[in-house]
Design an enzyme around this catalytic site. Structure first.
Site, short mmCIF file in Angstrom:
data_model
loop_
_atom_site.label_atom_id
_atom_site.label_comp_id
_atom_site.label_asym_id
_atom_site.label_seq_id
_atom_site.Cartn_x
_atom_site.Cartn_y
_atom_site.Cartn_z
N LYS A 167 0.84 -1.17 0.00
CA LYS A 167 0.00 0.00 0.00
C LYS A 167 0.89 1.24 0.00
O LYS A 167 2.06 1.10 0.34
CB LYS A 167 -0.96 0.01 1.19
CG LYS A 167 -0.29 0.33 2.54
CD LYS A 167 -1.30 0.41 3.63
CE LYS A 167 -1.68 1.83 3.98
NZ LYS A 167 -0.72 2.55 4.82
N LYS A 201 -2.57 -10.00 10.40
CA LYS A 201 -2.63 -10.10 11.86
C LYS A 201 -3.54 -11.26 12.24
O LYS A 201 -4.69 -11.32 11.80
CB LYS A 201 -3.16 -8.80 12.47
CG LYS A 201 -2.22 -7.61 12.29
CD LYS A 201 -2.86 -6.35 12.86
CE LYS A 201 -2.08 -5.10 12.49
NZ LYS A 201 -1.03 -4.72 13.41
N ASP A 254 -4.06 7.07 4.66
CA ASP A 254 -3.08 6.12 5.18
C ASP A 254 -3.75 4.91 5.85
O ASP A 254 -3.23 3.80 5.79
CB ASP A 254 -2.19 6.85 6.20
CG ASP A 254 -0.98 6.04 6.65
OD1 ASP A 254 -0.44 5.29 5.80
OD2 ASP A 254 -0.57 6.17 7.82
N HIS A 259 -6.72 -0.28 5.97
CA HIS A 259 -6.73 -1.04 7.23
C HIS A 259 -8.10 -1.06 7.92
O HIS A 259 -8.60 -2.10 8.32
CB HIS A 259 -5.70 -0.47 8.20
CG HIS A 259 -4.30 -0.48 7.65
ND1 HIS A 259 -3.85 -1.42 6.76
CD2 HIS A 259 -3.25 0.35 7.87
CE1 HIS A 259 -2.58 -1.17 6.46
NE2 HIS A 259 -2.20 -0.10 7.12
C1 BG6 Z 1 0.81 1.61 8.10
C2 BG6 Z 1 0.66 3.09 8.11
O1 BG6 Z 1 0.23 1.06 6.95
O2 BG6 Z 1 0.16 1.07 9.26
C3 BG6 Z 1 1.28 3.67 9.36
O3 BG6 Z 1 1.29 3.64 6.97
C4 BG6 Z 1 0.69 3.03 10.59
O4 BG6 Z 1 1.12 5.07 9.42
C5 BG6 Z 1 0.72 1.51 10.48
O5 BG6 Z 1 1.45 3.44 11.71
C6 BG6 Z 1 -0.07 0.87 11.61
O6 BG6 Z 1 0.14 -0.52 11.59
P1 BG6 Z 1 0.25 -1.35 12.94
O7 BG6 Z 1 0.37 -2.76 12.49
O8 BG6 Z 1 1.45 -0.84 13.66
O9 BG6 Z 1 -1.01 -1.07 13.69
#
Ligand code: BG6
Length: 507
Positions: A167, A201, A254, A259
């Site tokens: 991404k 995850k 982002d 996500h």
């Molecule tokens: C990434 C984002 O895709 O995911 C980041 O670009 C973010 O900004 C991160 O911090 C969060 O992922 P995780 O697994 O640490 O919750």
């Protein structure tokens, strides 16, 4: 979708075979992603005996480097993770046999991603199965895929040829469509594996198991019983060294259409008929298509000011490196989504994510409708609160159920209680950075945990009005102190329907 748990004495985890032999080509060989996540994931796969001895790993990057130099760079990175407890991968020691398996198979090729010679040289060294991992800046995605195509590297004459794309996949609906159209001219959809690491995850994958492998939950998993749903991804980290990327991106792009929508997908989609990739991705697509484009009035944007996070003074976003002192990029976003289908019509889904908040917490909270009060009318109980089921993903993974029981004593009084399940209490926790399953699944051709073109486009379409309206004349940014729970506007958004965000502090 595989479970990677290792049973001692077998050649791989229960029922899981090593991936077929293949050449993994990593574009962006010296980048952060490669050293922090891809290599540790490969190392863990070796530990689980899931990589075939005939696996080869070729790294490609702009700078001059030798095979030994690249191996040394990666070895030093792995060593540093034994002392750096903040890294995604941490181990007290690096197992030399597993790491040696990797280093013996590494080779480096210097190459410019825009130069056809890079791909021609690669074509001369690759035969059979290959996975091309694009661990590069998003502006190179189309270029690298076209380069691979021109050099004939995506023809599947003597083995599979697959491409993993990181991404951000596009920065809005039209750029995502353009990128999809561009790459799909070069190879078929089944050859593209668009990564969203949230799907790697375990606790996210487990939401589907929790819903569909139990008789307990699914019957109540609908608008008749559920009042509202909160999806939170709160972080304590700031923008770190990523100002140049983050400035034109912001929290919405982002985190949300990727996500948070993946979390939305696993919690809200209809049961697929099987775990087959197309069955799962079709249900997700139907769900995301049922999300109404979010009106700007249901979106709140925030940006962190200076403050104290986990006891440490931290600067304002505008004072971070490579960030404009007058930046209006959001580091926090909250929104209310409506899903117009039979299961969810009328149930608000609240999404929020932000950096530099009080605590790290990624969770889905399902708020059930309160029970009827009539029976308690003549007791000291003055109101019934709702039950909450929390599906916790980070930093702890498990579930918590909140409900009310009678407080022991002569009168009918109710007390709030909770029951908690932690995955770690039931299952041995294996070292896992989340990319193990994704890499293994790509090598074995299982696309369940990857985003299909239509999934991505539907998500961008849902947030498009918010992207369009972001700015001083539309949805401005509210400054919130670092270390807080975000801007007041986010509370006001929920208060409109009489709801409140869950607290962020650790339990
Ligand atoms: C990434 C984002 O895709 O995911 C980041 O670009 C973010 O900004 C991160 O911090 C969060 O992922 P995780 O697994 O640490 O919750």
């Amino acid at each position: 979708m595989s479970g990677l748990e290792l049973e001692p004495g077998t050649s791989g985890p229960a029922g899981t075979k090593p991936a077929p032999p293949c050449t993994l080509v990593i574009f962006g060989a010296r980048g952060d992603l490669t050293k922090r996540l891809v290599m540790p994931a490969l190392y863990n796969l070796v530990g689980s005996r899931l990589l075939d001895p005939a696996t080869r790993i070729i790294g490609i990057d702009h700078g001059h480097e030798t095979d030994e130099g690249w191996a040394r760079f990666l070895t030093e990175a792995m060593q540093s993770f034994t002392t750096d407890k903040t890294a995604e991968f941490h181990a007290d020691t690096i197992d030399q046999a597993s790491w040696g398996f990797i280093t013996q198979r590494l080779s480096f090729q210097q190459g410019n991603f825009e130069d056809p010679a890079t791909f021609e040289a690669l074509a001369g060294t690759i035969g059979g199965n290959a996975v091309f991992y694009l661990a590069v800046a998003a502006r190179f995605f189309g270029t690298v895929v076209e380069g691979l195509g021109r050099a004939g590297l995506l023809r599947q004459d003597d083995g599979f040829r697959r491409v993993i794309i990181e991404k951000p996949f596009g920065s809005d609906l039209s750029s995502a469509r353009e990128l999809n159209a561009r790459i799909l001219k070069v190879a078929g959809e089944s050859q593209f594996f668009r990564i969203d690491h949230f799907l790697g995850k375990e606790a996210v994958q487990s939401v589907m198991a929790l819903r569909f492998a139990n008789g307990l939950f699914e019957p109540t998993w609908r608008r008749e019983f559920i009042d509202h749903v909160e999806i939170t991804a709160a972080e304590t980290v700031g923008v770190e060294e990523r100002g140049a990327f983050y400035e034109p991106t912001g929290a919405l792009r982002d985190m949300v259409p990727n996500h948070l929508f993946q979390l939305l997908g696993v919690v809200a989609m209809e049961p697929p008929t099987s775990f087959d990739a197309e069955a799962v991705r079709t249900e997700k697509a139907k769900l995301i298509e049922a999300v109404l484009p979010v009106p700007p009035s249901d979106v709140v944007r925030g940006q962190y000011g200076a403050g104290i996070v986990l006891g440490r003074d931290v600067p304002a976003y505008r004072d971070e490196t490579r960030v404009s002192p007058t930046s209006s990029t959001e580091t926090f976003v909250a929104m209310r989504l409506s899903i117009e289908n039979w299961r969810w019509a009328g149930v608000p889904f609240y999404l929020r994510t932000g950096k530099r908040l009080t605590a790290r917490r990624t969770e889905i909270a399902i708020h059930f409708r309160p029970a009827p009060y009539r029976m308690f009318r003549d007791t000291p109980v003055d109101a019934l609160s709702s039950n909450v089921l929390r599906l916790q993903i980070d930093p702890v993974s498990g579930t918590t159920t909140e409900f009310r029981v009678k407080v022991p004593g002569p009168a009918m009084r109710l007390g709030d209680v909770r029951t908690t399940m932690r995955y770690g209490d039931f299952f041995a926790e294996k070292p896992n950075v989340g990319y193990e399953t994704l890499l293994y699944d790509c090598m074995t051709g299982d696309a369940t945990l990857f985003q299909r073109a239509d999934n991505i486009e539907a998500a961008w379409a849902a947030v498009e009005p918010a992207l369009d309206a972001a700015g001083p004349d539309g949805i401005g940014v509210e400054i919130y102190p670092a270390g807080s729970a975000g801007p007041d506007g986010a509370d006001a958004l929920l208060a409109r329907l009489g709801h409140r965000w869950s607290g962020l502090a650790a339990e």
